[in-house]
Design a protein around this motif. Structure first.
Motif, short mmCIF file in Angstrom:
data_model
loop_
_atom_site.label_atom_id
_atom_site.label_comp_id
_atom_site.label_asym_id
_atom_site.label_seq_id
_atom_site.Cartn_x
_atom_site.Cartn_y
_atom_site.Cartn_z
N VAL A 145 74.09 39.69 10.76
CA VAL A 145 73.62 38.37 11.19
C VAL A 145 72.35 38.01 10.43
CG1 VAL A 145 72.81 37.02 13.15
CG2 VAL A 145 74.69 38.65 13.45
N THR A 146 71.47 38.96 10.22
CA THR A 146 70.20 38.74 9.51
C THR A 146 70.38 39.01 8.02
OG1 THR A 146 69.57 41.01 10.05
CG2 THR A 146 68.76 39.27 11.52
N VAL A 147 71.31 38.29 7.40
CA VAL A 147 71.67 38.59 6.02
C VAL A 147 70.51 38.38 5.05
CG1 VAL A 147 72.56 36.28 5.47
CG2 VAL A 147 73.47 38.27 4.28
N TRP A 148 69.64 37.40 5.32
CA TRP A 148 68.54 37.15 4.38
C TRP A 148 67.51 38.27 4.42
CZ3 TRP A 148 69.19 34.47 0.37
CH2 TRP A 148 70.09 33.39 0.38
N ASN A 149 67.38 38.94 5.54
CA ASN A 149 66.51 40.11 5.61
C ASN A 149 67.07 41.23 4.74
OD1 ASN A 149 64.16 41.43 6.75
ND2 ASN A 149 65.60 42.71 7.89
N GLN A 150 68.41 41.36 4.73
CA GLN A 150 69.05 42.35 3.86
C GLN A 150 68.85 42.00 2.40
OE1 GLN A 150 73.00 41.89 5.94
NE2 GLN A 150 73.09 44.09 5.61
N VAL A 151 69.08 40.73 2.07
CA VAL A 151 69.00 40.29 0.67
C VAL A 151 67.58 40.42 0.13
CG1 VAL A 151 69.25 38.30 -0.87
CG2 VAL A 151 70.98 38.76 0.87
N LYS A 152 66.60 40.18 0.97
CA LYS A 152 65.21 40.30 0.55
C LYS A 152 64.93 41.69 -0.01
CE LYS A 152 60.50 39.42 2.19
NZ LYS A 152 59.67 39.03 3.37
N GLN A 153 65.57 42.71 0.58
CA GLN A 153 65.39 44.08 0.13
C GLN A 153 66.28 44.43 -1.06
OE1 GLN A 153 62.96 45.63 1.78
NE2 GLN A 153 62.82 43.86 3.17
N ILE A 154 67.53 43.88 -1.05
CA ILE A 154 68.53 44.28 -2.03
C ILE A 154 68.47 43.45 -3.31
CG2 ILE A 154 71.03 44.46 -2.44
CD1 ILE A 154 71.33 44.96 0.60
N GLU A 155 68.40 42.12 -3.15
CA GLU A 155 68.43 41.20 -4.30
C GLU A 155 67.31 40.17 -4.15
OE1 GLU A 155 70.19 41.09 -7.00
OE2 GLU A 155 71.76 42.59 -6.66
N PRO A 156 66.07 40.54 -4.39
CA PRO A 156 64.95 39.60 -4.21
C PRO A 156 65.07 38.33 -5.04
CG PRO A 156 64.25 41.60 -5.38
CD PRO A 156 65.61 41.87 -4.85
#
Length: 291
Positions: free
Chosen positions: A173-184
């Protein structure tokens, strides 16, 4: 809660058709994955007359939701990402019944994220990404900037989810929190689109330039599943594609995805004469292998 609702799930757990039972409690300080309900009871069964049955309860001034879902429907949700709450429920829910370690094995499988399932999920996300991106570009070229902005926001979301999947994780659900770490880089693009002081037109213009490369760089990963299926035959009619069991989920976005891949040289078109003069059947085939 548990003492009051226990009879509801205990009755189900005693049935041999039941594979597992979880309870999910509402947390005031976390993302609302229970849809405002205080408790969710998730019961997974082997088979049922309907794949999903939902019932609501009230107790002590609170609300509870009972979800009974078949294993087949659950795996469909996991594969297609059509109910993202399910990942939170399975990861964070309290297991109160687990027949033959069904839930334990399912969680382990989700953690490992088999590559085959990953390829399908990447394909579906890439198709949605292209749909939103191309529609957004068309609105932009016709100076419908707010409509273009709406589609671009969605295209970035699909790009973010695609990136998360490509890195071996399930989008949550918090995909942007994931992306911030994975693909800044993708995260930065999103933040700049939302927070920039530039005019809407300028923001969109810059984003289309930046995202063109990001999308193209993920094309091979995004179309691997589709190309592998299409390589099974020499030529395909479009209807044969959308009725194929492995491609049926692409159906809404497949047409525009094919046109994108034709423009990029991955798919070619073969015209076959019809009885009408100057009218041809349009068939598709793989132009070049990905490896």
């Amino acid at each position: 809660m548990e003492g009051i609702l226990r009879p509801i799930y205990q009755e189900r757990a005693s049935h041999p058709n039941t594979l597992g039972v979880l309870t999910i409690e509402k947390n005031q300080h976390s993302i609302p994955t229970t849809d405002t309900f205080d408790t969710v009871l998730l019961i997974i069964v082997n088979e049922a007359e309907q794949p999903l049955f939902v019932k609501h309860y009230t107790y002590e001034g609170k609300k509870a939701a009972l979800h009974i879902i078949t294993e087949k429907k659950l795996r469909e949700w996991i594969l297609l990402g059509s109910n993202r709450r399910i990942f939170d429920w399975l990861y964070n829910g309290k297991v109160v019944f687990d027949r033959n370690e069904f839930l334990a094995q399912l969680k382990e499988e989700m953690k490992e994220f088999p590559f085959y399932g990953r390829k399908i999920k990447m394909g579906l996300e890439f198709a949605k990404l292209i749909r939103r991106y191309m529609d957004g570009k068309a609105f932009f070229e016709n100076q419908h900037y707010l409509d273009a902005y709406n589609h671009v926001i969605h295209s970035l979301h699909h790009l973010a989810r695609l990136s998360v999947i490509e890195n071996g994780f399930h989008p949550e659900v918090t995909v942007w929190n994931q992306v911030k770490q994975i693909e800044p880089e993708i995260y930065k693009l999103y933040v700049e689109l939302v927070n920039s002081d530039e005019t809407m037109e300028k923001r969109l213009e810059l984003l289309f330039l930046a995202s063109e490369f990001l999308i193209y760089s993920r094309t091979k990963a995004g179309i691997t599943h589709l190309i592998e299926v299409l390589e099974e035959r020499e030529f395909w009619a479009f209807n044969d594609m959308i009725t194929h069991e492995e491609l049926v989920e692409y159906s809404v976005d497949l047409g525009i995805l094919l046109e994108y891949l034709i423009d990029r040289g991955f798919i070619n078109v073969k015209n076959v004469e019809t009885k009408g003069q100057g009218v041809f059947h349009r068939y598709y085939f793989v132009a070049k292998k990905l490896s």
